[in-house]
Scaffold this active site. Sequence first.
Site, PDB file in Angstrom:
ATOM      1  N   VAL A   1      17.040   8.433  -0.894  1.00 20.98           N
ATOM      2  CA  VAL A   1      17.876   7.305  -1.359  1.00 20.98           C
ATOM      3  C   VAL A   1      18.666   7.737  -2.595  1.00 20.98           C
ATOM      4  O   VAL A   1      19.892   7.557  -2.674  1.00 20.98           O
ATOM      5  CB  VAL A   1      16.992   6.062  -1.673  1.00 20.98           C
ATOM      6  CG1 VAL A   1      17.794   4.987  -2.393  1.00 20.98           C
ATOM      7  CG2 VAL A   1      16.381   5.506  -0.390  1.00 20.98           C
TER       8      VAL A   1
ATOM      9  N   ASP B   1       5.402  -5.038   6.150  1.00 18.58           N
ATOM     10  CA  ASP B   1       6.021  -6.314   6.535  1.00 18.58           C
ATOM     11  C   ASP B   1       6.061  -7.331   5.399  1.00 18.58           C
ATOM     12  O   ASP B   1       7.023  -8.093   5.273  1.00 18.58           O
ATOM     13  CB  ASP B   1       5.364  -6.893   7.800  1.00 18.58           C
ATOM     14  CG  ASP B   1       3.859  -7.004   7.692  1.00 18.58           C
ATOM     15  OD1 ASP B   1       3.301  -6.627   6.644  1.00 18.58           O
ATOM     16  OD2 ASP B   1       3.241  -7.474   8.660  1.00 18.58           O
TER      17      ASP B   1
ATOM     18  N   THR C   1       4.258   2.681   5.454  1.00 16.35           N
ATOM     19  CA  THR C   1       2.847   2.279   5.593  1.00 16.35           C
ATOM     20  C   THR C   1       2.145   3.244   6.543  1.00 16.35           C
ATOM     21  O   THR C   1       2.743   3.666   7.544  1.00 16.35           O
ATOM     22  CB  THR C   1       2.701   0.829   6.122  1.00 16.35           C
ATOM     23  OG1 THR C   1       1.330   0.630   6.540  1.00 16.35           O
ATOM     24  CG2 THR C   1       3.596   0.526   7.313  1.00 16.35           C
TER      25      THR C   1
ATOM     26  N   GLY D   1       0.840  -1.203   0.000  1.00 17.89           N
ATOM     27  CA  GLY D   1       0.000   0.000   0.000  1.00 17.89           C
ATOM     28  C   GLY D   1       0.875   1.254   0.000  1.00 17.89           C
ATOM     29  O   GLY D   1       1.885   1.297   0.695  1.00 17.89           O
TER      30      GLY D   1
ATOM     31  N   ARG E   1      -5.367  -1.658   9.171  1.00 13.46           N
ATOM     32  CA  ARG E   1      -5.330  -3.126   9.110  1.00 13.46           C
ATOM     33  C   ARG E   1      -5.612  -3.699  10.498  1.00 13.46           C
ATOM     34  O   ARG E   1      -6.648  -3.368  11.061  1.00 13.46           O
ATOM     35  CB  ARG E   1      -3.983  -3.601   8.567  1.00 13.46           C
ATOM     36  CG  ARG E   1      -4.117  -4.723   7.559  1.00 13.46           C
ATOM     37  CD  ARG E   1      -2.771  -5.141   7.036  1.00 13.46           C
ATOM     38  NE  ARG E   1      -2.388  -4.374   5.876  1.00 13.46           N
ATOM     39  CZ  ARG E   1      -2.627  -4.731   4.622  1.00 13.46           C
ATOM     40  NH1 ARG E   1      -3.258  -5.843   4.379  1.00 13.46           N
ATOM     41  NH2 ARG E   1      -2.236  -3.995   3.616  1.00 13.46           N
TER      42      ARG E   1
ATOM     43  N   MET F   1      -8.629   3.403   8.976  1.00  9.80           N
ATOM     44  CA  MET F   1      -7.732   2.333   8.489  1.00  9.80           C
ATOM     45  C   MET F   1      -6.684   1.933   9.524  1.00  9.80           C
ATOM     46  O   MET F   1      -6.587   2.539  10.586  1.00  9.80           O
ATOM     47  CB  MET F   1      -7.034   2.780   7.211  1.00  9.80           C
ATOM     48  CG  MET F   1      -7.827   2.534   5.956  1.00  9.80           C
ATOM     49  SD  MET F   1      -6.817   2.900   4.500  1.00  9.80           S
ATOM     50  CE  MET F   1      -7.926   2.348   3.200  1.00  9.80           C
TER      51      MET F   1
ATOM     52  N   ASP G   1       2.231  -0.354  11.897  1.00  6.71           N
ATOM     53  CA  ASP G   1       2.069  -1.692  12.479  1.00  6.71           C
ATOM     54  C   ASP G   1       3.364  -2.494  12.530  1.00  6.71           C
ATOM     55  O   ASP G   1       3.330  -3.724  12.648  1.00  6.71           O
ATOM     56  CB  ASP G   1       0.995  -2.473  11.689  1.00  6.71           C
ATOM     57  CG  ASP G   1       1.342  -2.606  10.214  1.00  6.71           C
ATOM     58  OD1 ASP G   1       2.318  -1.967   9.751  1.00  6.71           O
ATOM     59  OD2 ASP G   1       0.629  -3.338   9.508  1.00  6.71           O
TER      60      ASP G   1
ATOM     61  N   ASP H   1      -0.114   2.394   8.463  1.00  7.58           N
ATOM     62  CA  ASP H   1      -0.685   1.620   9.568  1.00  7.58           C
ATOM     63  C   ASP H   1       0.092   1.703  10.887  1.00  7.58           C
ATOM     64  O   ASP H   1      -0.448   1.400  11.945  1.00  7.58           O
ATOM     65  CB  ASP H   1      -0.810   0.141   9.174  1.00  7.58           C
ATOM     66  CG  ASP H   1      -1.730  -0.062   7.974  1.00  7.58           C
ATOM     67  OD1 ASP H   1      -2.586   0.814   7.750  1.00  7.58           O
ATOM     68  OD2 ASP H   1      -1.591  -1.075   7.275  1.00  7.58           O
TER      69      ASP H   1
ATOM     70  N   GLU I   1     -10.419  -0.176  11.620  1.00  2.00           N
ATOM     71  CA  GLU I   1     -10.955  -1.142  10.637  1.00  2.00           C
ATOM     72  C   GLU I   1     -10.707  -2.596  11.054  1.00  2.00           C
ATOM     73  O   GLU I   1     -11.425  -3.489  10.625  1.00  2.00           O
ATOM     74  CB  GLU I   1     -10.391  -0.890   9.238  1.00  2.00           C
ATOM     75  CG  GLU I   1      -8.939  -1.269   9.070  1.00  2.00           C
ATOM     76  CD  GLU I   1      -8.452  -1.230   7.630  1.00  2.00           C
ATOM     77  OE1 GLU I   1      -9.258  -1.221   6.705  1.00  2.00           O
ATOM     78  OE2 GLU I   1      -7.215  -1.208   7.460  1.00  2.00           O
TER      79      GLU I   1
ATOM     80  N   ALA J   1     -11.946  12.259  20.731  1.00  2.00           N
ATOM     81  CA  ALA J   1     -13.099  11.359  20.528  1.00  2.00           C
ATOM     82  C   ALA J   1     -13.550  10.759  21.858  1.00  2.00           C
ATOM     83  O   ALA J   1     -12.721  10.372  22.681  1.00  2.00           O
ATOM     84  CB  ALA J   1     -12.713  10.247  19.567  1.00  2.00           C
TER      85      ALA J   1
ATOM     86  N   ARG K   1       1.045  -5.006  -5.680  1.00  2.00           N
ATOM     87  CA  ARG K   1       1.159  -6.248  -4.926  1.00  2.00           C
ATOM     88  C   ARG K   1       1.429  -7.327  -5.973  1.00  2.00           C
ATOM     89  O   ARG K   1       0.857  -7.284  -7.059  1.00  2.00           O
ATOM     90  CB  ARG K   1      -0.110  -6.493  -4.120  1.00  2.00           C
ATOM     91  CG  ARG K   1      -0.279  -5.402  -3.033  1.00  2.00           C
ATOM     92  CD  ARG K   1      -1.276  -5.776  -1.969  1.00  2.00           C
ATOM     93  NE  ARG K   1      -1.155  -4.884  -0.822  1.00  2.00           N
ATOM     94  CZ  ARG K   1      -1.931  -3.828  -0.578  1.00  2.00           C
ATOM     95  NH1 ARG K   1      -2.890  -3.506  -1.420  1.00  2.00           N
ATOM     96  NH2 ARG K   1      -1.757  -3.098   0.489  1.00  2.00           N
TER      97      ARG K   1
HETATM   98  P1  ADP Z   1       2.989  -4.563   2.763  1.00  4.20           P
HETATM   99  O1  ADP Z   1       4.391  -4.564   2.280  1.00  4.20           O
HETATM  100  O2  ADP Z   1       2.414  -3.180   2.851  1.00  4.20           O
HETATM  101  O3  ADP Z   1       2.809  -5.396   4.007  1.00  4.20           O
HETATM  102  P2  ADP Z   1       1.828  -6.735   1.221  1.00  4.20           P
HETATM  103  O4  ADP Z   1       1.679  -7.647   2.384  1.00  4.20           O
HETATM  104  O5  ADP Z   1       0.716  -6.665   0.235  1.00  4.20           O
HETATM  105  O6  ADP Z   1       2.083  -5.216   1.635  1.00  4.20           O
HETATM  106  O7  ADP Z   1       3.175  -7.162   0.494  1.00  4.20           O
HETATM  107  C1  ADP Z   1       3.634  -6.462  -0.656  1.00  4.20           C
HETATM  108  C2  ADP Z   1       4.300  -7.434  -1.596  1.00  4.20           C
HETATM  109  O8  ADP Z   1       5.440  -8.029  -0.961  1.00  4.20           O
HETATM  110  C3  ADP Z   1       3.434  -8.610  -2.021  1.00  4.20           C
HETATM  111  O9  ADP Z   1       2.553  -8.315  -3.074  1.00  4.20           O
HETATM  112  C4  ADP Z   1       4.495  -9.606  -2.458  1.00  4.20           C
HETATM  113  O10 ADP Z   1       4.972  -9.278  -3.751  1.00  4.20           O
HETATM  114  C5  ADP Z   1       5.605  -9.342  -1.443  1.00  4.20           C
HETATM  115  N1  ADP Z   1       5.463 -10.321  -0.361  1.00  4.20           N
HETATM  116  C6  ADP Z   1       4.579 -10.324   0.653  1.00  4.20           C
HETATM  117  N2  ADP Z   1       4.710 -11.413   1.440  1.00  4.20           N
HETATM  118  C7  ADP Z   1       5.694 -12.136   0.901  1.00  4.20           C
HETATM  119  C8  ADP Z   1       6.307 -13.388   1.214  1.00  4.20           C
HETATM  120  N3  ADP Z   1       5.902 -14.117   2.265  1.00  4.20           N
HETATM  121  N4  ADP Z   1       7.297 -13.836   0.414  1.00  4.20           N
HETATM  122  C9  ADP Z   1       7.719 -13.117  -0.647  1.00  4.20           C
HETATM  123  N5  ADP Z   1       7.180 -11.941  -1.016  1.00  4.20           N
HETATM  124  C10 ADP Z   1       6.194 -11.449  -0.265  1.00  4.20           C
HETATM  125  O1  F6P Z   2      -1.734  -1.048   4.654  1.00  7.29           O
HETATM  126  C1  F6P Z   2      -2.331   0.170   4.305  1.00  7.29           C
HETATM  127  C2  F6P Z   2      -3.808  -0.022   4.102  1.00  7.29           C
HETATM  128  O2  F6P Z   2      -4.359   1.224   3.708  1.00  7.29           O
HETATM  129  C3  F6P Z   2      -4.567  -0.597   5.298  1.00  7.29           C
HETATM  130  O3  F6P Z   2      -4.822   0.389   6.269  1.00  7.29           O
HETATM  131  C4  F6P Z   2      -5.794  -1.132   4.610  1.00  7.29           C
HETATM  132  O4  F6P Z   2      -6.339  -2.208   5.345  1.00  7.29           O
HETATM  133  C5  F6P Z   2      -5.271  -1.619   3.284  1.00  7.29           C
HETATM  134  O5  F6P Z   2      -4.039  -0.960   3.064  1.00  7.29           O
HETATM  135  C6  F6P Z   2      -6.176  -1.367   2.120  1.00  7.29           C
HETATM  136  O6  F6P Z   2      -5.610  -1.972   1.014  1.00  7.29           O
HETATM  137  P1  F6P Z   2      -6.064  -1.697  -0.486  1.00  7.29           P
HETATM  138  O7  F6P Z   2      -5.414  -0.426  -0.925  1.00  7.29           O
HETATM  139  O8  F6P Z   2      -5.566  -2.871  -1.229  1.00  7.29           O
HETATM  140  O9  F6P Z   2      -7.561  -1.554  -0.480  1.00  7.29           O
END
Ligand code: ADP
Ligand code: F6P
Length: 319
Positions: free
Chosen positions: A23, A103, A125, A11, A171, A169, A129, A127, A222, A186, A72
Site C-alpha cells: 500500500v 469481516d 486473517t 487478529g 474460528r 484455529m 473465512d 481463518d 476450534e 491426518a 479490537r
Molecule cells: P476481524 O476484523 O478479524 O473480524 P473483529 O471482529 O474483532 O476482527 O473486528 C475488529 C474490529 O472491527 C473491532 O474491534 C471493531 O473495532 C471493528 N468492528 C467489528 N464489528 C463492527 C461493527 N459491526 N461495526 C463497527 N465496527 C466494527
Molecule cells: O481470527 C483469528 C483468530 O486467531 C481465530 O482463529 C481465533 O479464534 C481468534 O483469532 C483468537 O483471538 P484472540 O487473539 O483474541 O485470542
Amino acid sequence: MKKIAVLTSGGDAPGMNAAIRAVVRMALYHGIEVMGVERGYSGLINGELFKMDRSSVSDIIQRGGTILRTARCEEFKTEEGRQKAANILKAYGIDALVVCGGDGSFMGAKLVSKLGVKTVGLPGTIDNDLAYTDYTIGFDTALNTVLDAINKLRDTSTSHERVSVVEIMGRNCGDLALYAGIAGGAESIIVPEKDFCKEDLCRTILEGKASGKNHNLVLVAEGVGGAGELAKYIENVTGIETRATILGHIQRGGSPTAADRVLASRLGARAVELLMEGKTARVVGIRENKIIDMDIDEALAMERTFDNDLFDVALAINK
Ligand code: ADP
Ligand code: F6P
C-alpha cells in the site's frame, strides 16, 4: 487522491506487513502521501497516526505480525466513535483509508465510508473465512505452521503408538484444519461444517490399528473444539493412549510464506489503484488467481461454501 491512511485491525496475520508495504510503496509511486495508523480503529480514534515513507516499510516483507500493531476497539462500534475517527482523518487531510483485517474490520470500514471517507478492505486473517475471496492473507503461512506441528506430532505419536488429537484455529471455519489434514495426511478431520460421530471416529481408529497403523492423527477445528475431552473419550473407548495438543497462537506468528507475501503485495497494490479510480466501500480479494474487488456489503452478505469435494478426497485418501 492526495493522502491516504492504512491500518491493521482484528487478529493479526502473517503477511499484513507485506500488505502495508505494498500500500505504502504503491501510493508513493503514484505521488500519494501515506499515513500509518497504529493499533487499528482504536489508534485512529486516539489520533495515533504518523507519516510513512519508503523506508518506513523497508525490511518488513519477511516479518510476521504487523508493524502498525492491531487492536479490537469497542468504541468504533458506536456512531460517536466512528465520527471521532472520521474527524481525525479529515483533520489530517486524509481522503481514504485502507483497512487490513477480517469481516468485523470490514464492517467498520463500511460504516466509516458513510461519513465521507473512502475505504478499501484487504482480507487479513489466518481463518480463510471470507466467502468472497478464495484465500486470505495469512492463511497459507498458518497452514504451513500447522503442518510443521503435525509432522512433529506424527513422529512422537508413532514412537509411542498413540493417537494424537490436535486442535487448530479458524474460528467457525474449518479450512485450516481441512487443508492441514490433506497436507499432513491426518486420519480424521473434524470441522464445524460437517457432522461427526464420536463412535464412528473410535471405530475408524480401531480399524486403523487393526490394519497396522502405528499412529493416528485427529485434527479438530476450534469451531468444534474440545480436543482435551475428545482425547479422553477416544482413550476410554479404544483403549489406545491418546494425547491432545492445542496449537493456539503459535499459528498466528512467523515469517509469511512466499504465497502470502505475493498475495498481500497484489492485494495491497490493487487497493491503492481502486482508490485512485475513485472507488469506495470495496474489498479486494482473489478468485481463480485473479485479483477482484467487490462492494463491502455484498462481500459480507456472501455465504461461505465449504469445500465438500476436498473433504471427501481427505476421507478417501487419508483413511
Ligand atoms: P476481524 O476484523 O478479524 O473480524 P473483529 O471482529 O474483532 O476482527 O473486528 C475488529 C474490529 O472491527 C473491532 O474491534 C471493531 O473495532 C471493528 N468492528 C467489528 N464489528 C463492527 C461493527 N459491526 N461495526 C463497527 N465496527 C466494527
Ligand atoms: O481470527 C483469528 C483468530 O486467531 C481465530 O482463529 C481465533 O479464534 C481468534 O483469532 C483468537 O483471538 P484472540 O487473539 O483474541 O485470542
